[in-house]
Scaffold this motif. Structure first.
Motif, PDB file in Angstrom:
ATOM      1  N   PRO A 157       0.780  -1.238   0.000  1.00 35.33           N
ATOM      2  CA  PRO A 157       0.000   0.000   0.000  1.00 35.33           C
ATOM      3  C   PRO A 157       0.810   1.286   0.000  1.00 35.33           C
ATOM      4  CG  PRO A 157       0.008  -0.974   2.177  1.00 35.33           C
ATOM      5  CD  PRO A 157       0.722  -1.939   1.278  1.00 35.33           C
ATOM      6  N   PHE A 158       2.050   1.259   0.508  1.00 35.62           N
ATOM      7  CA  PHE A 158       2.862   2.475   0.523  1.00 35.62           C
ATOM      8  C   PHE A 158       4.334   2.099   0.684  1.00 35.62           C
ATOM      9  CE2 PHE A 158       0.905   1.842   4.728  1.00 35.62           C
ATOM     10  CZ  PHE A 158       2.025   1.660   5.532  1.00 35.62           C
ATOM     11  N   GLU A 159       5.203   3.061   0.394  1.00 30.15           N
ATOM     12  CA  GLU A 159       6.637   2.813   0.457  1.00 30.15           C
ATOM     13  C   GLU A 159       7.121   2.771   1.902  1.00 30.15           C
ATOM     14  OE1 GLU A 159       8.831   2.205  -2.010  1.00 30.15           O
ATOM     15  OE2 GLU A 159       7.124   2.130  -3.394  1.00 30.15           O
ATOM     16  N   ILE A 160       8.122   1.935   2.157  1.00 30.71           N
ATOM     17  CA  ILE A 160       8.743   1.849   3.468  1.00 30.71           C
ATOM     18  C   ILE A 160      10.262   1.905   3.293  1.00 30.71           C
ATOM     19  CG2 ILE A 160       6.860   0.578   4.553  1.00 30.71           C
ATOM     20  CD1 ILE A 160       8.386  -2.007   4.065  1.00 30.71           C
ATOM     21  N   PRO A 161      11.024   2.210   4.351  1.00 33.46           N
ATOM     22  CA  PRO A 161      12.487   2.227   4.238  1.00 33.46           C
ATOM     23  C   PRO A 161      13.040   0.878   3.789  1.00 33.46           C
ATOM     24  CG  PRO A 161      11.780   3.306   6.271  1.00 33.46           C
ATOM     25  CD  PRO A 161      10.548   2.664   5.678  1.00 33.46           C
ATOM     26  N   ASP A 162      14.205   0.905   3.186  1.00 38.79           N
ATOM     27  CA  ASP A 162      14.814  -0.325   2.666  1.00 38.79           C
ATOM     28  C   ASP A 162      15.064  -1.371   3.743  1.00 38.79           C
ATOM     29  OD1 ASP A 162      14.809   0.693   0.118  1.00 38.79           O
ATOM     30  OD2 ASP A 162      16.887   1.401   0.188  1.00 38.79           O
ATOM     31  N   SER A 163      15.283  -0.944   4.959  1.00 36.78           N
ATOM     32  CA  SER A 163      15.564  -1.892   6.042  1.00 36.78           C
ATOM     33  C   SER A 163      14.291  -2.523   6.607  1.00 36.78           C
ATOM     34  CB  SER A 163      16.333  -1.192   7.173  1.00 36.78           C
ATOM     35  OG  SER A 163      15.562  -0.123   7.712  1.00 36.78           O
ATOM     36  N   TRP A 164      13.129  -2.018   6.184  1.00 35.12           N
ATOM     37  CA  TRP A 164      11.854  -2.583   6.625  1.00 35.12           C
ATOM     38  C   TRP A 164      11.403  -3.666   5.649  1.00 35.12           C
ATOM     39  CZ3 TRP A 164       7.854   0.880   9.404  1.00 35.12           C
ATOM     40  CH2 TRP A 164       8.513   1.807  10.237  1.00 35.12           C
ATOM     41  N   GLU A 165      10.406  -4.450   6.053  1.00 39.25           N
ATOM     42  CA  GLU A 165       9.881  -5.497   5.181  1.00 39.25           C
ATOM     43  C   GLU A 165       8.362  -5.559   5.277  1.00 39.25           C
ATOM     44  OE1 GLU A 165      11.750  -9.139   6.270  1.00 39.25           O
ATOM     45  OE2 GLU A 165      13.775  -8.421   5.888  1.00 39.25           O
ATOM     46  N   TRP A 166       7.725  -5.837   4.139  1.00 36.54           N
ATOM     47  CA  TRP A 166       6.286  -6.112   4.122  1.00 36.54           C
ATOM     48  C   TRP A 166       6.087  -7.604   4.317  1.00 36.54           C
ATOM     49  CZ3 TRP A 166       2.528  -2.838   4.705  1.00 36.54           C
ATOM     50  CH2 TRP A 166       2.660  -1.510   4.257  1.00 36.54           C
ATOM     51  N   VAL A 167       5.247  -7.972   5.276  1.00 34.48           N
ATOM     52  CA  VAL A 167       4.968  -9.392   5.509  1.00 34.48           C
ATOM     53  C   VAL A 167       3.479  -9.576   5.767  1.00 34.48           C
ATOM     54  CG1 VAL A 167       7.232  -9.788   6.532  1.00 34.48           C
ATOM     55  CG2 VAL A 167       5.312  -9.253   8.008  1.00 34.48           C
ATOM     56  N   ARG A 168       2.997 -10.770   5.475  1.00 28.00           N
ATOM     57  CA  ARG A 168       1.642 -11.124   5.883  1.00 28.00           C
ATOM     58  C   ARG A 168       1.686 -11.626   7.326  1.00 28.00           C
ATOM     59  NH1 ARG A 168      -1.322 -10.706   1.422  1.00 28.00           N
ATOM     60  NH2 ARG A 168      -0.395 -11.339  -0.555  1.00 28.00           N
TER      61      ARG A 168
END
Length: 209
Positions: A19-30
């Motif tokens: 849904p939106f951009e996050i910093p490179d060190s973050w991760e999108w997870v279910r």
């Protein structure tokens, strides 16, 4: 790696869900890809006793516990306790039923030491490897509230399943960043409480004059 990354190198059908951009060190997870979501056991109000083994019933997540707690206020017999499922330190309790969609999946972190029996219509998220307070604050964010509203069903009594809850994508920073976020929120809450206290004092002073 603890978390399964969903990003630029993943198939387009998944990347399009971000849904939106996050910093490179973050991760999108279910949510379903981290730990386990466990449904509680039914505990009737009439089955609670004054002293015994600790338990939490789902309605208490709306009325008694907020953000986090260390001790339970309700108890059941040892026999019933043994038949229930139990949560422990760091597990996050979430309601699966409620009166409206925005408040469904009200999340509360357990930070105590005892095993506690989990009542029905609530679930607990265990073995997630996250800062539990980060997740409770995240679940109250506008983005997550919108996802809950879209996934919940019902009008008078609202429900959401553990499977649907598990489909939600959440942004996960490194653990050190999770702690910094939690610290900033706690600091803001202290200042907010101070302002509210001063406002109430001024209101009382104005009334007594």
């Amino acid at each position: 790696m603890l978390y399964e990354k969903i990003g630029k190198n993943e198939p387009v059908c998944i990347a399009d869900e971000v849904p939106f951009e996050i910093p490179d060190s973050w991760e999108w997870v279910r949510i379903s890809s981290i730990g386990s979501i466990v449904r509680g056991s039914g505990i009737k109000r009439a089955e609670t006793i004054e002293f015994g083994k600790p338990c939490v019933r789902y309605e208490e997540l709306y009325t008694t516990y907020h953000t986090s707690f260390n001790q339970a206020v309700s108890f059941v017999s040892e026999d019933l306790f043994e038949r229930c499922k139990h949560f422990s330190y760091g597990d996050i309790l979430m309601t699966l039923a409620g009166e409206n969609k925005p408040d469904i999946v009200n999340a509360v972190a357990y930070l105590g030491n005892d095993l506690i029996a989990a009542g029905g219509d609530l679930a607990y998220w265990t073995a997630h490897g996250m800062n539990p307070l980060y997740f409770t604050y995240l679940m109250a964010s506008p983005y997550i509230v919108g996802r809950k509203v879209n996934l919940a069903t019902g009008n008078i009594i609202v429900h959401i399943s553990g499977d649907k809850l598990g489909t939600i994508l959440i942004p996960i920073p490194p653990l050190s960043e999770q702690q910094r976020i939690v610290d900033k929120i706690l600091e803001a809450e202290v200042k907010l409480a101070e302002y509210v206290g001063k406002e109430n004092s001024l209101n009382v002073l104005c009334i007594t004059k």
